[in-house]
Design a protein around this motif. Structure first.
Motif, PDB file in Angstrom:
ATOM      1  N   CYS A  27      31.914  32.218  19.580  1.00 51.22           N
ATOM      2  CA  CYS A  27      31.267  32.343  18.279  1.00 51.22           C
ATOM      3  C   CYS A  27      31.354  30.986  17.574  1.00 51.22           C
ATOM      4  CB  CYS A  27      31.910  33.451  17.433  1.00 51.22           C
ATOM      5  SG  CYS A  27      33.607  33.140  16.897  1.00 51.22           S
ATOM      6  N   LEU A  28      30.788  30.890  16.394  1.00 56.77           N
ATOM      7  CA  LEU A  28      30.713  29.612  15.683  1.00 56.77           C
ATOM      8  C   LEU A  28      30.089  28.532  16.565  1.00 56.77           C
ATOM      9  CD1 LEU A  28      34.162  29.561  13.804  1.00 56.77           C
ATOM     10  CD2 LEU A  28      31.905  30.015  12.827  1.00 56.77           C
ATOM     11  N   ASN A  29      29.107  28.938  17.337  1.00 60.29           N
ATOM     12  CA  ASN A  29      28.500  28.025  18.306  1.00 60.29           C
ATOM     13  C   ASN A  29      27.677  26.910  17.671  1.00 60.29           C
ATOM     14  OD1 ASN A  29      29.368  28.951  20.898  1.00 60.29           O
ATOM     15  ND2 ASN A  29      28.112  30.781  20.589  1.00 60.29           N
ATOM     16  N   ASN A  30      27.499  26.972  16.346  1.00 60.42           N
ATOM     17  CA  ASN A  30      26.721  25.937  15.677  1.00 60.42           C
ATOM     18  C   ASN A  30      27.552  24.714  15.309  1.00 60.42           C
ATOM     19  OD1 ASN A  30      28.172  27.488  13.825  1.00 60.42           O
ATOM     20  ND2 ASN A  30      26.832  26.918  12.124  1.00 60.42           N
ATOM     21  N   ILE A  31      28.887  24.776  15.475  1.00 65.87           N
ATOM     22  CA  ILE A  31      29.713  23.642  15.048  1.00 65.87           C
ATOM     23  C   ILE A  31      29.918  22.641  16.195  1.00 65.87           C
ATOM     24  CG2 ILE A  31      30.858  25.006  13.267  1.00 65.87           C
ATOM     25  CD1 ILE A  31      33.322  25.156  15.029  1.00 65.87           C
ATOM     26  N   GLU A  32      30.070  21.387  15.817  1.00 64.63           N
ATOM     27  CA  GLU A  32      30.172  20.311  16.800  1.00 64.63           C
ATOM     28  C   GLU A  32      31.404  20.448  17.692  1.00 64.63           C
ATOM     29  OE1 GLU A  32      30.140  15.396  16.939  1.00 64.63           O
ATOM     30  OE2 GLU A  32      30.805  16.449  15.133  1.00 64.63           O
ATOM     31  N   TYR A  33      32.438  21.083  17.184  1.00 60.88           N
ATOM     32  CA  TYR A  33      33.688  21.239  17.922  1.00 60.88           C
ATOM     33  C   TYR A  33      33.457  21.734  19.348  1.00 60.88           C
ATOM     34  CZ  TYR A  33      38.132  23.419  19.279  1.00 60.88           C
ATOM     35  OH  TYR A  33      39.260  23.807  19.953  1.00 60.88           O
ATOM     36  N   PHE A  34      32.482  22.613  19.530  1.00 62.60           N
ATOM     37  CA  PHE A  34      32.295  23.225  20.844  1.00 62.60           C
ATOM     38  C   PHE A  34      31.390  22.419  21.765  1.00 62.60           C
ATOM     39  CE2 PHE A  34      33.688  26.984  18.406  1.00 62.60           C
ATOM     40  CZ  PHE A  34      34.792  27.309  19.190  1.00 62.60           C
ATOM     41  N   ASN A  35      30.897  21.269  21.333  1.00 62.79           N
ATOM     42  CA  ASN A  35      30.070  20.448  22.210  1.00 62.79           C
ATOM     43  C   ASN A  35      30.824  20.016  23.465  1.00 62.79           C
ATOM     44  OD1 ASN A  35      27.738  20.558  20.739  1.00 62.79           O
ATOM     45  ND2 ASN A  35      27.909  18.518  19.858  1.00 62.79           N
ATOM     46  N   ALA A  36      32.105  19.703  23.309  1.00 63.57           N
ATOM     47  CA  ALA A  36      32.898  19.276  24.464  1.00 63.57           C
ATOM     48  C   ALA A  36      33.026  20.407  25.481  1.00 63.57           C
ATOM     49  CB  ALA A  36      34.286  18.817  24.011  1.00 63.57           C
ATOM     50  N   HIS A  37      33.257  21.634  24.980  1.00 65.46           N
ATOM     51  CA  HIS A  37      33.364  22.788  25.871  1.00 65.46           C
ATOM     52  C   HIS A  37      32.030  23.024  26.593  1.00 65.46           C
ATOM     53  CE1 HIS A  37      36.349  23.377  22.662  1.00 65.46           C
ATOM     54  NE2 HIS A  37      37.071  24.032  23.549  1.00 65.46           N
ATOM     55  N   LYS A  38      30.945  22.961  25.833  1.00 68.43           N
ATOM     56  CA  LYS A  38      29.615  23.198  26.404  1.00 68.43           C
ATOM     57  C   LYS A  38      29.286  22.149  27.471  1.00 68.43           C
ATOM     58  CE  LYS A  38      27.767  25.280  22.169  1.00 68.43           C
ATOM     59  NZ  LYS A  38      26.832  25.090  21.029  1.00 68.43           N
ATOM     60  N   TYR A  39      29.578  20.891  27.134  1.00 71.73           N
ATOM     61  CA  TYR A  39      29.291  19.802  28.070  1.00 71.73           C
ATOM     62  C   TYR A  39      30.026  20.010  29.390  1.00 71.73           C
ATOM     63  CZ  TYR A  39      29.413  15.213  30.268  1.00 71.73           C
ATOM     64  OH  TYR A  39      29.331  14.189  31.163  1.00 71.73           O
ATOM     65  N   MET A  40      31.331  20.317  29.317  1.00 71.63           N
ATOM     66  CA  MET A  40      32.115  20.442  30.535  1.00 71.63           C
ATOM     67  C   MET A  40      31.761  21.695  31.307  1.00 71.63           C
ATOM     68  SD  MET A  40      34.324  18.519  32.069  1.00 71.63           S
ATOM     69  CE  MET A  40      33.808  18.824  33.750  1.00 71.63           C
ATOM     70  N   TRP A  41      31.420  22.780  30.594  1.00 66.71           N
ATOM     71  CA  TRP A  41      31.033  24.016  31.275  1.00 66.71           C
ATOM     72  C   TRP A  41      29.754  23.783  32.074  1.00 66.71           C
ATOM     73  CZ3 TRP A  41      34.314  27.754  31.937  1.00 66.71           C
ATOM     74  CH2 TRP A  41      33.884  28.992  32.394  1.00 66.71           C
ATOM     75  N   GLU A  42      28.801  23.107  31.455  1.00 67.87           N
ATOM     76  CA  GLU A  42      27.563  22.776  32.145  1.00 67.87           C
ATOM     77  C   GLU A  42      27.832  21.867  33.342  1.00 67.87           C
ATOM     78  OE1 GLU A  42      23.206  21.747  30.500  1.00 67.87           O
ATOM     79  OE2 GLU A  42      24.719  20.249  29.972  1.00 67.87           O
ATOM     80  N   CYS A  45      30.548  21.673  35.114  1.00 66.18           N
ATOM     81  CA  CYS A  45      31.199  22.443  36.183  1.00 66.18           C
ATOM     82  C   CYS A  45      30.165  23.207  37.000  1.00 66.18           C
ATOM     83  CB  CYS A  45      32.224  23.413  35.590  1.00 66.18           C
ATOM     84  SG  CYS A  45      33.765  22.623  35.063  1.00 66.18           S
ATOM     85  N   GLY A  46      29.142  23.735  36.330  1.00 71.99           N
ATOM     86  CA  GLY A  46      28.083  24.409  37.054  1.00 71.99           C
ATOM     87  C   GLY A  46      27.396  23.475  38.028  1.00 71.99           C
ATOM     88  N   GLU A  47      27.165  22.237  37.590  1.00 76.04           N
ATOM     89  CA  GLU A  47      26.531  21.238  38.443  1.00 76.04           C
ATOM     90  C   GLU A  47      27.456  20.830  39.594  1.00 76.04           C
ATOM     91  OE1 GLU A  47      25.617  18.040  35.834  1.00 76.04           O
ATOM     92  OE2 GLU A  47      24.161  19.182  34.639  1.00 76.04           O
ATOM     93  N   LEU A  48      28.727  20.627  39.295  1.00 71.22           N
ATOM     94  CA  LEU A  48      29.679  20.164  40.298  1.00 71.22           C
ATOM     95  C   LEU A  48      29.908  21.188  41.393  1.00 71.22           C
ATOM     96  CD1 LEU A  48      32.374  18.501  37.988  1.00 71.22           C
ATOM     97  CD2 LEU A  48      30.864  17.317  39.585  1.00 71.22           C
ATOM     98  N   PHE A  49      29.901  22.478  41.022  1.00 74.57           N
ATOM     99  CA  PHE A  49      30.243  23.519  41.987  1.00 74.57           C
ATOM    100  C   PHE A  49      29.035  24.319  42.456  1.00 74.57           C
ATOM    101  CE2 PHE A  49      34.166  22.410  39.953  1.00 74.57           C
ATOM    102  CZ  PHE A  49      35.105  22.473  40.978  1.00 74.57           C
ATOM    103  N   GLY A  50      27.842  23.970  41.981  1.00 78.21           N
ATOM    104  CA  GLY A  50      26.640  24.592  42.474  1.00 78.21           C
ATOM    105  C   GLY A  50      26.488  26.057  42.132  1.00 78.21           C
TER     106      GLY A  50
END
Length: 350
Positions: free
Chosen positions: A58-73, A75-80
């Motif tokens: 939740c609170l997905n509009n705040i900049e704080y979660f950009n780091a989480h979003k970036y790394m989650w994305e 990981c999807g690329e790294l592990f296919g």
């Protein structure tokens, strides 16, 4: 001759390691059958590109979660595999619980959920009962799923308190800006309290409730500064605290004479550190939280750790109970590196 042989063996080992590390994950695999270029019996031979790992937040509009979003994305690329990031832009728990229920219904390979509120506890249990690996991150729900990954809330305040206490010479009047009534932020405030308790010449004179809102934080900080003219500084348990305190001090003409220890590494806070408006800020290792959360879920699906001969039959828990990531102090000396990373995180596609 022995030295030459040793060097040759070392070079051979490095070449073998490099060759192994550059193997590509399979683009579409199922079961234990390896595809072209993927050796049977390796982790990659077990990965199905259709498996999905979901973050419910939740609170997905705040900049704080950009780091989480970036790394989650990433990981999807790294592990296919497929990855998604879902939940409300605000802190609406009804919407977040609905998002969690929808994620469970998809029967994904794993769910990572921000343990923001006790309302999520029953959904975490429901996911586990459905056989879905679950990790919680950042928050402090009673149910942690298979593993909690993030900062120790108490240690965040405690370690930050020790750093700030030393920076003011172990003496002064300090105010804590926090979110009153929220377990996660109360734990952080308790950490600050216990750290300052080790310094007999430091007094906590007030608490200000930011309510995670910039305007509220400004008013709370201003009220404290007016009431306590000898205030040494503020310490903050949420990202709006530093914004509120710095604005309040500027309006009162006290910038530079009252210190501010912020929290988190949002760009506005980092810019205040760079400009000298605030003393510094504590940066949680958000990008590592997302990485280790993904790895915990991925491991549950693809790596058999033989604690027993049959972990499922023995009801043996394999995942770690807690993974605590680091906290780093950002000052004018290193702030540019954090600002550059923020630019990178903002490129995420979620």
């Amino acid at each position: 001759m022995k030295k030459i042989l040793a060097l040759m063996l070392t070079a051979l080992m490095v070449l073998c390691l490099f060759a192994g590390c550059t193997s590509e994950p399979a683009s579409s695999q199922s079961g234990g059958e390896g595809t072209s270029g993927t050796a049977a019996g390796t982790v990659w031979s077990t990965v199905d590109s259709n498996e999905e790992y979901i973050v419910v937040n939740c609170l997905n509009n705040i900049e704080y979660f950009n780091a989480h979003k970036y790394m989650w994305e990433k990981c999807g690329e790294l592990f296919g595999v497929k990855v998604s990031f879902t939940g409300p832009a605000d802190d609406d728990m009804t919407v977040m619980c609905t998002a969690m229920d929808s994620a469970i219904a998809k029967n994904p390979a794993g769910i990572c959920v921000w343990g923001y509120d006790a309302a999520l506890d029953s959904y975490i249990v429901k996911a586990q009962e459905a056989g879905i690996p679950v990790v919680t991150f950042v928050g402090s729900t009673t149910e942690h799923g298979d593993c909690y990954i993030g900062t120790s809330q108490y240690d965040l305040g405690y370690n930050g308190g020790l750093l700030y206490a030393e920076s003011i010479g172990g003496a002064g009047e300090v105010a804590i800006l926090t979110i009153l009534g929220s377990d996660m932020f109360e734990e952080r405030a308790q950490g600050f309290e216990d750290a300052f308790a080790q310094y007999p010449n430091i007094t906590i004179v007030a608490y200000g409730d930011t309510k995670a809102d910039a305007t509220t934080a400004i008013n709370a900080a201003k009220d404290i500064a007016i009431k306590y003219p000898n205030l040494t500084g503020y310490v903050c348990t949420d990202s709006t605290g530093a914004q509120g305190a710095s604005t309040a001090l500027a309006e009162l003409g006290l910038t530079g004479s009252v210190g501010v220890l912020g929290l988190d590494r949002n760009t506005e806070t980092l810019q205040m550190v760079k400009d000298g408006t605030i003393t510094g800020t504590l940066a949680q290792n958000d990008v590592a939280v997302a990485y280790w959360a993904f790895m915990t879920l991925f491991t549950a699906n693809h790596v058999e750790i033989p604690l027993t001969s049959d972990n499922a039959a023995a009801n043996a828990k394999i995942a770690p109970n807690y993974v605590y990531t680091s906290v780093n102090l950002v000052t004018v000396d290193n702030v540019d590196y954090y600002l550059a990373a923020n630019d990178l995180y903002a490129t995420n596609g979620f």
